[in-house]
Design an enzyme around this catalytic site. Sequence first.
Site, mmCIF file in Angstrom:
data_model
loop_
_atom_site.group_PDB
_atom_site.id
_atom_site.type_symbol
_atom_site.label_atom_id
_atom_site.label_comp_id
_atom_site.label_asym_id
_atom_site.label_seq_id
_atom_site.Cartn_x
_atom_site.Cartn_y
_atom_site.Cartn_z
ATOM 1 N N ASN A 114 0.775 -0.977 -0.277
ATOM 2 C CA ASN A 114 -0.190 0.164 -0.185
ATOM 3 C C ASN A 114 0.973 1.353 -0.261
ATOM 4 O O ASN A 114 1.845 1.971 0.595
ATOM 5 C CB ASN A 114 -1.182 -0.242 0.940
ATOM 6 N N SER A 181 5.362 4.791 8.952
ATOM 7 C CA SER A 181 5.304 4.590 7.874
ATOM 8 C C SER A 181 5.866 5.164 6.272
ATOM 9 O O SER A 181 6.346 6.256 7.200
ATOM 10 C CB SER A 181 3.296 5.341 7.604
ATOM 11 N N LYS A 215 5.024 3.724 17.571
ATOM 12 C CA LYS A 215 4.812 2.864 16.355
ATOM 13 C C LYS A 215 6.838 2.775 15.150
ATOM 14 O O LYS A 215 6.544 4.011 14.690
ATOM 15 C CB LYS A 215 3.915 3.054 15.840
ATOM 16 N N ASN A 244 5.609 -1.293 11.465
ATOM 17 C CA ASN A 244 4.641 -0.921 10.924
ATOM 18 C C ASN A 244 4.901 -1.919 9.493
ATOM 19 O O ASN A 244 5.784 -3.222 9.919
ATOM 20 C CB ASN A 244 5.007 0.545 10.483
#
Length: 341
Positions: A114, A181, A215, A244
């Site tokens: 993604n 991310s 995270k 992640n």
Amino acid sequence: MYPLLFRVVLSRMDPESAHHAAMTVIRILGLPAFAWAARAIAKPDRSLETTALGLTFPSPFGVAAGFDKDVKGAQGLWALGFGHVEVGTLTAIPQDGNPRPRLFRLIPDRAVVNRMGFNNRGADAAAARLRPLRARDNRAVIGVNIGKSRVVDVADATADYVRSASLLAPLADYLVVNVSSPNTPGLRGLQAVETLRPLLDAVRAAAGATPLLVKIAPDLADDEVQGIARLAVDAGLAGIIATNTTISRAGLRTDPAVIDAAGEGGLSGAPLKARALEVLALVRAVVPPEFCVISAGGVETAADVQERMDAGATLVQGYTAFLYRGPLWARQINRGLKRSR
């Protein structure tokens, strides 16, 4: 039934469109008229209750951030048997994310790539959804994951995170700072200890009494993982989420042409299992026993969840296998965990 549906119908749909269709059903399941029936079927056994972060989780297994980005399906996911639901990633400023297509299945690897780019309607809209949800039903354990708005320069990231934290922490059971991310330019650079410390200090102050976690990425070097873990303890955080998605494409079985077509983005799913276990061990080796460590990445079965718990995870999260195993996934894992107790 679901494997056939996936093979014949869902696997032929655009992945993001399939996700939106699934979310429509999940939102319906969250309505009071349906939630009680779904929860009756999927509710975890009392033997699975887990205490962490000052909260009681009905199961150690929850759904990771990314599935319910805008707090639209939290009640339905709770009804399906997840022990907690982490919503987001949410940003202070609403954003559309990256251009479509931005979600790709690697079916032979039971994985997904993604590059969504934190598409969400913003912290204000999420707070507006959380308020009535909290007023109506406080049984669901809901974590809130926050990230940097894309239009905000990295140098101004702290103020951006603080705004989201101020809005959302009072409505969250726990709050997560996402600095890992791969789909927001410059974001992973915030994981450097010298940059991360002032960010965490500011967000912790804004979060007040709400437990705060950070995270991290699986692509960090081992010493960097342990450095962040030590920092999280020293900064007074309640826990860490490891991990992640990854930017690695090593060891995949999917046709290289399909992988190349998917392009850049974070890889999630079964290929992350080995590294997620390694990172879990690295973190647990340097944090106190009471420090909450949530393990995510490559979790598919009850045996996977139990393996993480045995390796020191306080809680476990999954996401990608939900796409491959269907709506009864949490129920299957909870039943498997009960049998292993």
